[in-house]
Design a protein around this motif. Structure first.
Motif, PDB file in Angstrom:
ATOM      1  N   VAL A  10       0.848  -1.188   0.000  1.00  0.00           N
ATOM      2  CA  VAL A  10       0.000   0.000   0.000  1.00  0.00           C
ATOM      3  C   VAL A  10       0.889   1.246   0.000  1.00  0.00           C
ATOM      4  O   VAL A  10       1.898   1.296   0.698  1.00  0.00           O
ATOM      5  CB  VAL A  10      -0.992  -0.013   1.185  1.00  0.00           C
ATOM      6  CG1 VAL A  10      -0.288  -0.119   2.515  1.00  0.00           C
ATOM      7  CG2 VAL A  10      -1.918   1.177   1.166  1.00  0.00           C
ATOM      8  N   PHE A  11       0.494   2.224  -0.817  1.00  0.00           N
ATOM      9  CA  PHE A  11       1.203   3.497  -0.913  1.00  0.00           C
ATOM     10  C   PHE A  11       0.322   4.578  -0.318  1.00  0.00           C
ATOM     11  O   PHE A  11      -0.887   4.597  -0.540  1.00  0.00           O
ATOM     12  CB  PHE A  11       1.499   3.828  -2.379  1.00  0.00           C
ATOM     13  CG  PHE A  11       2.163   5.173  -2.580  1.00  0.00           C
ATOM     14  CD1 PHE A  11       3.538   5.303  -2.476  1.00  0.00           C
ATOM     15  CD2 PHE A  11       1.408   6.303  -2.864  1.00  0.00           C
ATOM     16  CE1 PHE A  11       4.149   6.537  -2.650  1.00  0.00           C
ATOM     17  CE2 PHE A  11       2.006   7.541  -3.040  1.00  0.00           C
ATOM     18  CZ  PHE A  11       3.383   7.661  -2.933  1.00  0.00           C
ATOM     19  N   TRP A  46       4.565  15.918   2.810  1.00  0.00           N
ATOM     20  CA  TRP A  46       5.666  15.097   3.300  1.00  0.00           C
ATOM     21  C   TRP A  46       6.216  14.073   2.323  1.00  0.00           C
ATOM     22  O   TRP A  46       7.194  13.415   2.619  1.00  0.00           O
ATOM     23  CB  TRP A  46       5.252  14.386   4.584  1.00  0.00           C
ATOM     24  CG  TRP A  46       5.023  15.334   5.713  1.00  0.00           C
ATOM     25  CD1 TRP A  46       5.878  16.300   6.164  1.00  0.00           C
ATOM     26  CD2 TRP A  46       3.872  15.432   6.527  1.00  0.00           C
ATOM     27  NE1 TRP A  46       5.318  16.978   7.214  1.00  0.00           N
ATOM     28  CE2 TRP A  46       4.078  16.468   7.464  1.00  0.00           C
ATOM     29  CE3 TRP A  46       2.668  14.741   6.575  1.00  0.00           C
ATOM     30  CZ2 TRP A  46       3.154  16.827   8.423  1.00  0.00           C
ATOM     31  CZ3 TRP A  46       1.742  15.103   7.533  1.00  0.00           C
ATOM     32  CH2 TRP A  46       1.989  16.137   8.441  1.00  0.00           C
ATOM     33  N   GLY A  47       5.581  13.851   1.197  1.00  0.00           N
ATOM     34  CA  GLY A  47       6.059  12.836   0.266  1.00  0.00           C
ATOM     35  C   GLY A  47       5.195  11.602   0.322  1.00  0.00           C
ATOM     36  O   GLY A  47       3.977  11.685   0.524  1.00  0.00           O
ATOM     37  N   ASP A  81       8.048  -2.516  -9.776  1.00  0.00           N
ATOM     38  CA  ASP A  81       8.925  -1.785 -10.708  1.00  0.00           C
ATOM     39  C   ASP A  81       8.339  -0.428 -11.100  1.00  0.00           C
ATOM     40  O   ASP A  81       9.071   0.456 -11.551  1.00  0.00           O
ATOM     41  CB  ASP A  81       9.170  -2.602 -11.980  1.00  0.00           C
ATOM     42  CG  ASP A  81      10.002  -3.846 -11.724  1.00  0.00           C
ATOM     43  OD1 ASP A  81      10.762  -3.855 -10.726  1.00  0.00           O
ATOM     44  OD2 ASP A  81       9.887  -4.807 -12.496  1.00  0.00           O
ATOM     45  N   ASP A  82       7.025  -0.268 -10.956  1.00  0.00           N
ATOM     46  CA  ASP A  82       6.359   0.985 -11.319  1.00  0.00           C
ATOM     47  C   ASP A  82       6.360   2.008 -10.188  1.00  0.00           C
ATOM     48  O   ASP A  82       5.896   3.129 -10.375  1.00  0.00           O
ATOM     49  CB  ASP A  82       4.907   0.702 -11.737  1.00  0.00           C
ATOM     50  CG  ASP A  82       4.836  -0.157 -12.985  1.00  0.00           C
ATOM     51  OD1 ASP A  82       5.598   0.112 -13.927  1.00  0.00           O
ATOM     52  OD2 ASP A  82       4.031  -1.104 -12.994  1.00  0.00           O
ATOM     53  N   LEU A  83       6.866   1.620  -9.029  1.00  0.00           N
ATOM     54  CA  LEU A  83       6.938   2.547  -7.899  1.00  0.00           C
ATOM     55  C   LEU A  83       8.155   3.460  -8.059  1.00  0.00           C
ATOM     56  O   LEU A  83       9.143   3.084  -8.685  1.00  0.00           O
ATOM     57  CB  LEU A  83       7.051   1.772  -6.583  1.00  0.00           C
ATOM     58  CG  LEU A  83       5.819   0.959  -6.184  1.00  0.00           C
ATOM     59  CD1 LEU A  83       6.149   0.030  -5.027  1.00  0.00           C
ATOM     60  CD2 LEU A  83       4.670   1.883  -5.812  1.00  0.00           C
ATOM     61  N   PRO A  84       8.108   4.650  -7.460  1.00  0.00           N
ATOM     62  CA  PRO A  84       9.296   5.503  -7.475  1.00  0.00           C
ATOM     63  C   PRO A  84      10.395   4.856  -6.634  1.00  0.00           C
ATOM     64  O   PRO A  84      10.153   3.875  -5.925  1.00  0.00           O
ATOM     65  CB  PRO A  84       8.812   6.804  -6.832  1.00  0.00           C
ATOM     66  CG  PRO A  84       7.636   6.421  -6.013  1.00  0.00           C
ATOM     67  CD  PRO A  84       7.012   5.243  -6.712  1.00  0.00           C
ATOM     68  N   ALA A 113       4.854  12.477  -3.594  1.00  0.00           N
ATOM     69  CA  ALA A 113       3.571  12.257  -2.928  1.00  0.00           C
ATOM     70  C   ALA A 113       2.540  11.610  -3.843  1.00  0.00           C
ATOM     71  O   ALA A 113       1.520  11.120  -3.377  1.00  0.00           O
ATOM     72  CB  ALA A 113       3.026  13.585  -2.400  1.00  0.00           C
ATOM     73  N   THR A 114       2.799  11.630  -5.135  1.00  0.00           N
ATOM     74  CA  THR A 114       1.900  11.005  -6.107  1.00  0.00           C
ATOM     75  C   THR A 114       2.702  10.047  -6.970  1.00  0.00           C
ATOM     76  O   THR A 114       3.915  10.190  -7.127  1.00  0.00           O
ATOM     77  CB  THR A 114       1.214  12.050  -7.007  1.00  0.00           C
ATOM     78  OG1 THR A 114       2.224  12.797  -7.684  1.00  0.00           O
ATOM     79  CG2 THR A 114       0.343  12.993  -6.196  1.00  0.00           C
ATOM     80  N   LEU A 115       2.007   9.091  -7.536  1.00  0.00           N
ATOM     81  CA  LEU A 115       2.653   8.122  -8.424  1.00  0.00           C
ATOM     82  C   LEU A 115       2.454   8.562  -9.862  1.00  0.00           C
ATOM     83  O   LEU A 115       1.366   8.991 -10.241  1.00  0.00           O
ATOM     84  CB  LEU A 115       2.049   6.734  -8.197  1.00  0.00           C
ATOM     85  CG  LEU A 115       2.196   6.193  -6.765  1.00  0.00           C
ATOM     86  CD1 LEU A 115       1.452   4.870  -6.631  1.00  0.00           C
ATOM     87  CD2 LEU A 115       3.656   6.034  -6.395  1.00  0.00           C
ATOM     88  N   ARG A 116       3.490   8.453 -10.651  1.00  0.00           N
ATOM     89  CA  ARG A 116       3.411   8.866 -12.061  1.00  0.00           C
ATOM     90  C   ARG A 116       2.518   7.958 -12.892  1.00  0.00           C
ATOM     91  O   ARG A 116       1.921   8.396 -13.861  1.00  0.00           O
ATOM     92  CB  ARG A 116       4.803   8.917 -12.677  1.00  0.00           C
ATOM     93  CG  ARG A 116       5.604  10.120 -12.226  1.00  0.00           C
ATOM     94  CD  ARG A 116       6.899  10.174 -12.968  1.00  0.00           C
ATOM     95  NE  ARG A 116       7.764   9.130 -12.452  1.00  0.00           N
ATOM     96  CZ  ARG A 116       8.957   9.348 -11.941  1.00  0.00           C
ATOM     97  NH1 ARG A 116       9.443  10.548 -11.908  1.00  0.00           N
ATOM     98  NH2 ARG A 116       9.673   8.358 -11.468  1.00  0.00           N
ATOM     99  N   CYS A 117       2.448   6.691 -12.507  1.00  0.00           N
ATOM    100  CA  CYS A 117       1.595   5.735 -13.222  1.00  0.00           C
ATOM    101  C   CYS A 117       1.073   4.721 -12.211  1.00  0.00           C
ATOM    102  O   CYS A 117       1.629   4.592 -11.122  1.00  0.00           O
ATOM    103  CB  CYS A 117       2.366   5.052 -14.347  1.00  0.00           C
ATOM    104  SG  CYS A 117       3.654   3.911 -13.785  1.00  0.00           S
ATOM    105  N   PRO A 118       0.009   4.023 -12.554  1.00  0.00           N
ATOM    106  CA  PRO A 118      -0.475   2.994 -11.630  1.00  0.00           C
ATOM    107  C   PRO A 118       0.627   1.961 -11.375  1.00  0.00           C
ATOM    108  O   PRO A 118       1.330   1.556 -12.314  1.00  0.00           O
ATOM    109  CB  PRO A 118      -1.654   2.365 -12.377  1.00  0.00           C
ATOM    110  CG  PRO A 118      -2.088   3.407 -13.353  1.00  0.00           C
ATOM    111  CD  PRO A 118      -0.822   4.120 -13.752  1.00  0.00           C
ATOM    112  N   PRO A 119       0.790   1.535 -10.137  1.00  0.00           N
ATOM    113  CA  PRO A 119       1.837   0.551  -9.838  1.00  0.00           C
ATOM    114  C   PRO A 119       1.377  -0.877 -10.155  1.00  0.00           C
ATOM    115  O   PRO A 119       0.885  -1.585  -9.283  1.00  0.00           O
ATOM    116  CB  PRO A 119       2.084   0.757  -8.336  1.00  0.00           C
ATOM    117  CG  PRO A 119       0.776   1.239  -7.805  1.00  0.00           C
ATOM    118  CD  PRO A 119       0.159   2.040  -8.919  1.00  0.00           C
TER     119      PRO A 119
END
Length: 179
Positions: free
Chosen positions: A61-62, A68-69, A96-99, A86-92
């Motif tokens: 979970v993100f 705060w990030g 590998d899709d997480l920052p 604080a936001t994800l660029r694409c759905p995880p």
């Protein structure tokens, strides 16, 4: 960690609820996997007040807060991992899709603690809401299917309080969890 793994499984069951997808009823947005990622399940994101968001996945979970990030909790280990995003660029669709996620350094520690505690409190509130709106018997039935005789089962009646107890532990000794 048993509590988080059980919680993630419960969210999956809440999606499959006979009366309809509970996460969608609560206002989550569902992103279905693209054709190239058919091996993945949907990603569920809920925008919260004050520029915060929670993203649910089977592998963790993100939680992001613009102040705060972000923090990611992997499903099978309660080790908060921090990012200044604080936001994800694409759905995880996968991890590998997480920052880039790391153990927080000294200057990030406060932010990571705050994010982790906010996430735990959101999860606790989610379980209180389940009991209030769907009834504790609903969660008992959910957990009956989780109990395969090998897993540790946190009872439906104690899930919310278990999250509260974890919050107190994290607040009292965050370094034990972020090691």
């Amino acid at each position: 960690m048993d509590l988080l793994s059980q919680q993630i499984w419960c969210w999956g069951q809440d999606v499959l609820r006979r009366e309809g997808n509970w996460l969608l009823e609560l206002g989550f947005n569902r992103a279905k996997p693209p054709a190239s990622r058919k091996d993945c399940s949907s990603v569920y994101t809920l925008e919260l007040p004050n520029h915060r968001r929670v993203v649910l996945r089977g592998f963790g979970v993100f939680f992001g807060d613009d102040r705060w990030g972000g923090v990611f909790l992997p499903r099978y280990e309660f080790r908060p991992k921090y990012t200044d995003q604080a936001t994800l660029r694409c759905p995880p669709w996968s991890d590998d899709d997480l920052p880039t996620l790391r153990r927080p350094n000294a200057s990030q520690r406060h932010s990571c603690v705050m994010l982790t505690l906010q996430l735990i409190d959101w999860i606790r509130g989610y379980e209180v809401d389940i009991a209030d709106r769907l009834g504790i018997e609903y969660r008992r039935r959910t957990l009956a299917a989780w109990d395969n005789g090998k897993r540790r089962v946190i009872a439906a009646e104690t899930m919310a309080s278990a999250w509260r107890a974890l919050s107190i532990q994290v607040a009292g000794n965050f370094d034990a969890f972020a090691a």
